[in-house]
Design a protein around this motif. Sequence first.
Motif, PDB file in Angstrom:
ATOM      1  N   LYS A 217      12.741  23.945 -29.002  1.00 49.27           N
ATOM      2  CA  LYS A 217      13.795  23.526 -27.907  1.00 49.27           C
ATOM      3  C   LYS A 217      14.523  24.736 -27.123  1.00 49.27           C
ATOM      4  CE  LYS A 217      12.693  19.283 -28.446  1.00 49.27           C
ATOM      5  NZ  LYS A 217      11.796  18.585 -27.463  1.00 49.27           N
ATOM      6  N   GLY A 218      14.163  25.947 -27.087  1.00 48.81           N
ATOM      7  CA  GLY A 218      14.669  26.929 -26.531  1.00 48.81           C
ATOM      8  C   GLY A 218      15.615  27.822 -27.489  1.00 48.81           C
ATOM      9  N   GLY A 219      15.671  27.414 -28.660  1.00 47.90           N
ATOM     10  CA  GLY A 219      16.656  28.326 -29.630  1.00 47.90           C
ATOM     11  C   GLY A 219      16.014  29.611 -29.931  1.00 47.90           C
ATOM     12  N   ASN A 220      16.702  30.560 -30.815  1.00 50.33           N
ATOM     13  CA  ASN A 220      16.141  31.800 -31.151  1.00 50.33           C
ATOM     14  C   ASN A 220      16.301  32.027 -32.675  1.00 50.33           C
ATOM     15  OD1 ASN A 220      18.847  33.143 -31.559  1.00 50.33           O
ATOM     16  ND2 ASN A 220      18.937  32.700 -29.402  1.00 50.33           N
ATOM     17  N   GLY A 221      15.465  33.022 -33.261  1.00 51.61           N
ATOM     18  CA  GLY A 221      15.896  33.254 -34.783  1.00 51.61           C
ATOM     19  C   GLY A 221      16.060  34.518 -34.927  1.00 51.61           C
ATOM     20  N   CYS A 222      16.243  34.671 -36.346  1.00 49.77           N
ATOM     21  CA  CYS A 222      16.530  36.136 -37.061  1.00 49.77           C
ATOM     22  C   CYS A 222      16.150  35.818 -38.432  1.00 49.77           C
ATOM     23  CB  CYS A 222      17.847  36.757 -36.635  1.00 49.77           C
ATOM     24  SG  CYS A 222      19.356  35.731 -37.380  1.00 49.77           S
ATOM     25  N   LYS A 223      15.805  37.093 -38.920  1.00 51.22           N
ATOM     26  CA  LYS A 223      15.500  37.396 -40.669  1.00 51.22           C
ATOM     27  C   LYS A 223      16.741  36.807 -41.212  1.00 51.22           C
ATOM     28  CE  LYS A 223      12.980  40.197 -43.663  1.00 51.22           C
ATOM     29  NZ  LYS A 223      11.677  39.422 -43.934  1.00 51.22           N
ATOM     30  N   GLU A 224      16.439  36.166 -42.218  1.00 57.82           N
ATOM     31  CA  GLU A 224      17.778  35.881 -43.279  1.00 57.82           C
ATOM     32  C   GLU A 224      17.353  35.656 -44.432  1.00 57.82           C
ATOM     33  OE1 GLU A 224      21.731  34.449 -43.281  1.00 57.82           O
ATOM     34  OE2 GLU A 224      20.730  35.452 -41.742  1.00 57.82           O
ATOM     35  N   ALA A 225      18.328  36.518 -45.154  1.00 55.92           N
ATOM     36  CA  ALA A 225      18.274  36.584 -46.629  1.00 55.92           C
ATOM     37  C   ALA A 225      18.829  35.135 -47.140  1.00 55.92           C
ATOM     38  CB  ALA A 225      18.999  37.715 -47.111  1.00 55.92           C
ATOM     39  N   LEU A 226      17.951  34.945 -48.281  1.00 53.84           N
ATOM     40  CA  LEU A 226      18.423  33.538 -48.684  1.00 53.84           C
ATOM     41  C   LEU A 226      19.380  33.752 -50.109  1.00 53.84           C
ATOM     42  CD1 LEU A 226      15.557  30.829 -48.498  1.00 53.84           C
ATOM     43  CD2 LEU A 226      17.428  31.460 -46.657  1.00 53.84           C
ATOM     44  N   THR A 227      20.281  32.883 -50.469  1.00 56.19           N
ATOM     45  CA  THR A 227      20.789  32.853 -51.778  1.00 56.19           C
ATOM     46  C   THR A 227      19.891  32.352 -53.004  1.00 56.19           C
ATOM     47  OG1 THR A 227      21.987  30.579 -51.799  1.00 56.19           O
ATOM     48  CG2 THR A 227      23.106  32.449 -50.859  1.00 56.19           C
ATOM     49  N   SER A 228      20.212  32.509 -53.999  1.00 57.90           N
ATOM     50  CA  SER A 228      19.345  32.188 -55.115  1.00 57.90           C
ATOM     51  C   SER A 228      19.173  30.548 -55.203  1.00 57.90           C
ATOM     52  CB  SER A 228      19.565  32.772 -56.404  1.00 57.90           C
ATOM     53  OG  SER A 228      21.099  32.389 -56.581  1.00 57.90           O
ATOM     54  N   GLU A 229      20.525  30.057 -54.950  1.00 57.69           N
ATOM     55  CA  GLU A 229      20.512  28.447 -54.885  1.00 57.69           C
ATOM     56  C   GLU A 229      19.512  27.907 -53.685  1.00 57.69           C
ATOM     57  OE1 GLU A 229      23.904  25.024 -54.506  1.00 57.69           O
ATOM     58  OE2 GLU A 229      24.146  26.844 -53.891  1.00 57.69           O
ATOM     59  N   GLU A 230      19.527  28.680 -52.548  1.00 55.47           N
ATOM     60  CA  GLU A 230      18.769  28.196 -51.422  1.00 55.47           C
ATOM     61  C   GLU A 230      17.203  28.438 -51.842  1.00 55.47           C
ATOM     62  OE1 GLU A 230      22.042  29.148 -47.782  1.00 55.47           O
ATOM     63  OE2 GLU A 230      20.769  30.785 -48.575  1.00 55.47           O
ATOM     64  N   LYS A 231      16.793  29.466 -52.321  1.00 56.32           N
ATOM     65  CA  LYS A 231      15.584  29.660 -53.042  1.00 56.32           C
ATOM     66  C   LYS A 231      15.095  28.456 -53.759  1.00 56.32           C
ATOM     67  CE  LYS A 231      15.480  34.769 -52.153  1.00 56.32           C
ATOM     68  NZ  LYS A 231      15.420  35.814 -52.885  1.00 56.32           N
ATOM     69  N   GLU A 232      16.040  28.152 -54.901  1.00 54.55           N
ATOM     70  CA  GLU A 232      15.521  27.132 -55.699  1.00 54.55           C
ATOM     71  C   GLU A 232      15.251  25.910 -55.017  1.00 54.55           C
ATOM     72  OE1 GLU A 232      17.182  25.641 -59.938  1.00 54.55           O
ATOM     73  OE2 GLU A 232      18.406  26.878 -58.704  1.00 54.55           O
ATOM     74  N   ILE A 233      16.311  25.669 -54.105  1.00 55.94           N
ATOM     75  CA  ILE A 233      16.173  24.248 -53.331  1.00 55.94           C
ATOM     76  C   ILE A 233      14.907  24.103 -52.840  1.00 55.94           C
ATOM     77  CG2 ILE A 233      17.305  22.699 -51.555  1.00 55.94           C
ATOM     78  CD1 ILE A 233      19.930  23.844 -52.534  1.00 55.94           C
ATOM     79  N   ALA A 234      14.436  25.214 -52.149  1.00 60.48           N
ATOM     80  CA  ALA A 234      13.254  25.186 -51.132  1.00 60.48           C
ATOM     81  C   ALA A 234      12.062  25.106 -51.997  1.00 60.48           C
ATOM     82  CB  ALA A 234      13.366  26.469 -50.398  1.00 60.48           C
ATOM     83  N   ILE A 235      11.963  25.993 -53.230  1.00 62.60           N
ATOM     84  CA  ILE A 235      10.918  25.934 -53.880  1.00 62.60           C
ATOM     85  C   ILE A 235      10.685  24.642 -54.619  1.00 62.60           C
ATOM     86  CG2 ILE A 235       9.685  26.722 -56.010  1.00 62.60           C
ATOM     87  CD1 ILE A 235      11.222  29.580 -55.164  1.00 62.60           C
ATOM     88  N   LYS A 236      11.820  23.945 -55.204  1.00 63.90           N
ATOM     89  CA  LYS A 236      11.605  22.682 -55.718  1.00 63.90           C
ATOM     90  C   LYS A 236      11.293  21.532 -54.948  1.00 63.90           C
ATOM     91  CE  LYS A 236      14.737  23.382 -59.895  1.00 63.90           C
ATOM     92  NZ  LYS A 236      16.106  22.860 -60.415  1.00 63.90           N
ATOM     93  N   ALA A 237      11.828  21.588 -53.511  1.00 63.31           N
ATOM     94  CA  ALA A 237      11.677  20.745 -52.700  1.00 63.31           C
ATOM     95  C   ALA A 237       9.994  20.648 -52.368  1.00 63.31           C
ATOM     96  CB  ALA A 237      12.012  20.876 -51.239  1.00 63.31           C
ATOM     97  N   ALA A 238       9.459  21.786 -52.242  1.00 61.55           N
ATOM     98  CA  ALA A 238       7.998  21.941 -51.967  1.00 61.55           C
ATOM     99  C   ALA A 238       7.198  21.188 -53.316  1.00 61.55           C
ATOM    100  CB  ALA A 238       7.582  23.307 -51.554  1.00 61.55           C
ATOM    101  N   GLN A 239       7.663  21.610 -54.356  1.00 61.72           N
ATOM    102  CA  GLN A 239       6.962  21.039 -55.562  1.00 61.72           C
ATOM    103  C   GLN A 239       6.898  19.636 -55.728  1.00 61.72           C
ATOM    104  OE1 GLN A 239       8.947  23.543 -58.812  1.00 61.72           O
ATOM    105  NE2 GLN A 239       7.539  25.061 -58.195  1.00 61.72           N
ATOM    106  N   TYR A 240       8.229  19.022 -55.597  1.00 69.91           N
ATOM    107  CA  TYR A 240       8.558  17.701 -55.336  1.00 69.91           C
ATOM    108  C   TYR A 240       7.552  16.739 -54.672  1.00 69.91           C
ATOM    109  CZ  TYR A 240      12.493  18.617 -58.579  1.00 69.91           C
ATOM    110  OH  TYR A 240      13.317  18.961 -59.703  1.00 69.91           O
ATOM    111  N   LEU A 241       7.398  17.488 -53.519  1.00 69.01           N
ATOM    112  CA  LEU A 241       6.429  16.534 -52.342  1.00 69.01           C
ATOM    113  C   LEU A 241       5.053  17.186 -52.481  1.00 69.01           C
ATOM    114  CD1 LEU A 241       8.865  16.915 -49.223  1.00 69.01           C
ATOM    115  CD2 LEU A 241       8.301  15.095 -50.422  1.00 69.01           C
ATOM    116  N   LYS A 242       4.689  17.865 -53.153  1.00 69.32           N
ATOM    117  CA  LYS A 242       3.253  18.071 -53.686  1.00 69.32           C
ATOM    118  C   LYS A 242       2.649  19.174 -52.626  1.00 69.32           C
ATOM    119  CE  LYS A 242       2.717  14.211 -56.535  1.00 69.32           C
ATOM    120  NZ  LYS A 242       3.365  14.746 -57.775  1.00 69.32           N
TER     121      LYS A 242
END
Length: 295
Positions: A217-242
């Motif tokens: 939609k016209g936004g932009n991005g940049c590289k961003e380091a995640l916290t350990s909590e954010e990484k854990e949420i992302a990994i678990k979400a992918a696993q729960y959804l197979k």
Amino acid sequence: MTIFILSVSEHIHSTQRIYKEARRRGHTVEIINHLKCSIKLGGDKPAIMYQSENIIDIPDVIIPRIGVSAMKHGAAVVKEFEMNGVYSTASSAGIINAQNKVRTLQIISRNKLPIPQTVFSVDPENVSEQIDLLESVPIIIKLQEGTHGSGVILAESKKSAMSIIDTMYSTNTSILLQEFIKESNSEDIRAFVVGDKVISSMKRKGLEDDFRSNIHKGGNGCKEALTSEEKEIAIKAAQYLKLPIAGVDLIRSKRGPLLIEVNSTPGLQGIETYTKDNIAKAIVKFLEEHVRTKL
């Protein structure tokens, strides 16, 4: 290793990136348009037909790149490959779950991962009460199936929210309501999960006058380091959804990170451009390791 990439076009950027990286690493790769696949059931043996020819040489792995418009047929094709023992980077169940925002959030919430307060209903007679369940306005109104920021509306007041919701209910449109996280400042985080790791992550920022952060939609991005909590949420979400490979979207709030969406067909162009990470290569290396462990 023989890889089938299920994609409606060989010219799609992400499809081409994975194809070229897999070929570069010496693998046999075919781009298969899943809309041109037919499945024959019954008789002696089920068969997957492609452009009227039986697919005889079953691949080692498939990489589904299946969008909303082709979701049901695409998931059925993936299921047939799975039943023939083929490994998929997105399970058929995962594709179906991720394409529906309500189903995604139900699974995520049941597994105790943090999400924004969310309401979904089809009852036009208690719209006011539905909005009150979110405890404050503005609120976000989303189509249950949508992508690239489409079908997402910010209602600034309860009156405007009621009008929008009434209209959508009158057209039998499936929606969900979510609290508006003002402090996210039109930003979200895309975490790219491959296997049990977050291999890349970027922050996405919307246009100045747009609360949506989507790059399409016209936004932009940049590289961003995640916290350990954010990484854990992302990994678990992918696993729960197979979903062995997934794009997981998070926002940062006063309550901590909140999961807003999981994508079973995450695009590579934006995140590779802004982070300079070679995600296509990481996907192929992950598949190589998977096949190695199965030998």
